[in-house]
Design an enzyme around this catalytic site. Structure first.
Site, mmCIF file in Angstrom:
data_model
loop_
_atom_site.group_PDB
_atom_site.id
_atom_site.type_symbol
_atom_site.label_atom_id
_atom_site.label_comp_id
_atom_site.label_asym_id
_atom_site.label_seq_id
_atom_site.Cartn_x
_atom_site.Cartn_y
_atom_site.Cartn_z
ATOM 1 N N LYS A 121 0.915 -0.970 -0.086
ATOM 2 C CA LYS A 121 0.175 -0.164 -0.195
ATOM 3 C C LYS A 121 0.780 1.267 0.098
ATOM 4 O O LYS A 121 0.458 2.309 -0.693
ATOM 5 C CB LYS A 121 -1.076 0.036 1.166
ATOM 6 C CG LYS A 121 -2.175 -0.745 0.976
ATOM 7 C CD LYS A 121 -3.248 -0.287 1.915
ATOM 8 C CE LYS A 121 -4.577 -1.027 1.537
ATOM 9 N NZ LYS A 121 -5.711 -0.435 2.777
ATOM 10 N N LYS A 204 -5.408 -10.668 -7.059
ATOM 11 C CA LYS A 204 -6.708 -10.848 -5.903
ATOM 12 C C LYS A 204 -7.728 -9.966 -6.379
ATOM 13 O O LYS A 204 -7.777 -8.895 -6.883
ATOM 14 C CB LYS A 204 -6.393 -10.402 -4.723
ATOM 15 C CG LYS A 204 -7.118 -10.976 -3.318
ATOM 16 C CD LYS A 204 -6.559 -10.300 -2.238
ATOM 17 C CE LYS A 204 -6.724 -8.754 -2.146
ATOM 18 N NZ LYS A 204 -6.790 -8.272 -0.621
ATOM 19 N N LYS A 207 -11.723 -4.632 -4.070
ATOM 20 C CA LYS A 207 -12.535 -3.400 -4.120
ATOM 21 C C LYS A 207 -12.040 -2.378 -4.557
ATOM 22 O O LYS A 207 -12.832 -1.444 -5.169
ATOM 23 C CB LYS A 207 -13.105 -2.919 -2.628
ATOM 24 C CG LYS A 207 -13.692 -3.774 -1.583
ATOM 25 C CD LYS A 207 -13.609 -3.020 -0.233
ATOM 26 C CE LYS A 207 -13.865 -3.769 0.927
ATOM 27 N NZ LYS A 207 -13.703 -3.210 2.074
HETATM 28 P P1 AMP Z 1 -10.855 -5.823 2.327
HETATM 29 O O1 AMP Z 1 -11.563 -5.599 1.430
HETATM 30 O O2 AMP Z 1 -9.406 -5.783 2.189
HETATM 31 O O3 AMP Z 1 -10.723 -4.627 3.521
HETATM 32 O O4 AMP Z 1 -10.908 -7.200 3.192
HETATM 33 C C1 AMP Z 1 -11.867 -7.404 3.942
HETATM 34 C C2 AMP Z 1 -12.213 -9.022 4.202
HETATM 35 O O5 AMP Z 1 -12.463 -9.576 3.009
HETATM 36 C C3 AMP Z 1 -10.724 -9.763 4.844
HETATM 37 O O6 AMP Z 1 -10.970 -10.723 5.688
HETATM 38 C C4 AMP Z 1 -9.975 -10.229 3.471
HETATM 39 O O7 AMP Z 1 -9.207 -10.922 3.884
HETATM 40 C C5 AMP Z 1 -11.339 -10.733 2.664
HETATM 41 N N1 AMP Z 1 -11.007 -10.499 1.412
HETATM 42 C C6 AMP Z 1 -10.817 -9.332 0.604
HETATM 43 N N2 AMP Z 1 -10.446 -9.768 -0.744
HETATM 44 C C7 AMP Z 1 -10.677 -11.318 -0.743
HETATM 45 C C8 AMP Z 1 -10.604 -11.887 -1.950
HETATM 46 N N3 AMP Z 1 -10.398 -11.721 -2.936
HETATM 47 N N4 AMP Z 1 -10.735 -13.453 -1.483
HETATM 48 C C9 AMP Z 1 -10.835 -13.739 -0.244
HETATM 49 N N5 AMP Z 1 -11.086 -13.050 0.763
HETATM 50 C C10 AMP Z 1 -10.988 -11.637 0.719
#
Ligand code: AMP
Ligand code: TRP
Length: 345
Positions: A121, A204, A207
């Protein structure tokens, strides 16, 4: 050790998601869906909207407010029940920031500098990143340990931060000669712990990916979902006869994993069902399944978002309940480290 190293901690689940942008399918399958399963398994569950974490990168205040309420609506629409789980936004329980500070004094700079997410980041311009972005994993440790949580369901990308939480707990316990904080376990299971981009099987699903076609948003309508799966990148081979045949086919494997997670079946079962079939058959089946699972969540979210005051009320109730668990743990922490409770009683 003064407090015996025999302490057993009651099982308690804590997890959180940042209120930034809409949730995508990876968040749902890797996190929220599993939050719901844990809630329904009868264990005590606490789920947070980590608004203080979101601030580590610039957030427009109006967007942050909307995203906080929208994430609350997504949680509830996906099956989290504000009566059975504690649902709240982090900033309303002051202990997160307070314990975060204490942990800033326990964690070492070297640990923080090694965090993969920080390196990703902050990138090459680390000098310009906020101090909060570097300290973020220490606040995450505080989120978890403020409740003596023993299990943390997250996606694969958060594993390192949960390991750091254990390092902070161990150093605290060691330095102060106590057995006060538990060794929290990350819970990373199921077929979809790492959902990949629909455009590139090596990245991955996220968002924040600039390409909207790379992800399924929980707010996408049925046509959009079907179209995104139809256009998803794949190879030209039919689906293999066994799971081993997906080994060097990241895009195919990703779609099969998504199907398995959405259908609540094993990857083996999906491969058995579609062996020898082409993507012309598999993709529409996947799209139908995704629409059946996601569209009801999107419409329930919209219904909830029509009454933001009610969302705030639910979050406020959750914060009261969270604070009731957190306050004695924070008070005891302050006592352990030698902060004089001059205002108590
Ligand atoms: P974030 O969107 O990075 O704030 O992630 C929020 C939650 O969703 C965390 O537990 C991440 O590990 C999970 N997460 C985010 N993106 C993925 C993905 N592509 N596959 C599986 N889990 C995800
Ligand atoms: N760091 C997590 C993420 O970006 C969010 C988070 C903050 C979290 N505090 C937490 C997850 C505590 C689990 C437990 O996804």
């Amino acid at each position: 050790m003064t407090e015996a190293a025999r302490t057993t901690f009651t099982p308690r689940v804590f997890s959180g998601i940042q209120p930034t942008n809409h949730l995508q399918l990876g968040n749902y399958l890797g996190a929220v869906k599993r939050f719901v399963e844990m809630q329904n398994s009868g264990i005590e569950t606490i789920y947070c909207i980590v608004d203080l974490h979101a601030m580590t990168t610039w957030q427009d205040p109006a967007d942050l407010r909307t995203a906080t309420r929208e994430l609350a609506a997504s949680y509830i629409a996906a099956g989290l029940d504000p009566k059975r789980s504690i649902l709240f936004n982090q900033s309303q329980v002051p202990g997160h920031a307070e314990l975060g500070w204490i942990f800033n004094c326990v964690a070492r700079m070297g640990w923080m500098n090694r965090m993969t997410q920080w390196k990703d980041k902050a990138g090459k311009d680390a000098e310009k990143a906020s101090l909060g972005l570097l300290a973020y994993p220490s606040l995450m440790a505080a989120d978890i340990l403020l409740y003596h949580a023993t299990r943390v369901p997250v996606g694969e990308d958060q594993k390192q931060h949960v390991e750091l939480t254990r390092d902070i707990a161990a150093k605290f316990n060691h330095d102060y000669g106590v057995d006060f904080f538990p060794m929290t376990e990350p819970v990373i299971d199921g077929a979809a712990t790492r959902v990949m981009s629909l455009r590139d099987g090596s990245r991955k699903m996220s968002k924040s990916d600039p390409s909207d076609a790379s992800r399924i948003n929980l707010t996408d309508d049925a046509d959009t979902i079907a179209q995104k799966f139809r256009k998803a990148r794949t190879d030209a081979e039919p689906l293999p006869e066994s799971v081993g045949g997906l080994k060097d086919r990241p895009e195919a494997r990703n779609l099969v994993n998504i199907y398995a997670a959405l259908a609540d079946v094993t990857v083996e079962a999906v491969v058995a069902q579609f062996a020898g079939k082409g993507f012309g058959t598999f993709k529409p089946a996947l799209a139908d399944l995704a629409v059946a699972r996601i569209a009801p969540i999107a419409s329930e979210m919209q219904r909830l978002m029509a009454d933001p005051a009610e969302i705030d009320r639910l979050l406020g109730d959750g914060a009261e309940r969270a604070n009731a668990i957190a306050a004695p743990i924070l008070a005891r922490t302050k006592e352990i480290v030698g902060l004089v409770a001059s205002r108590r009683r």
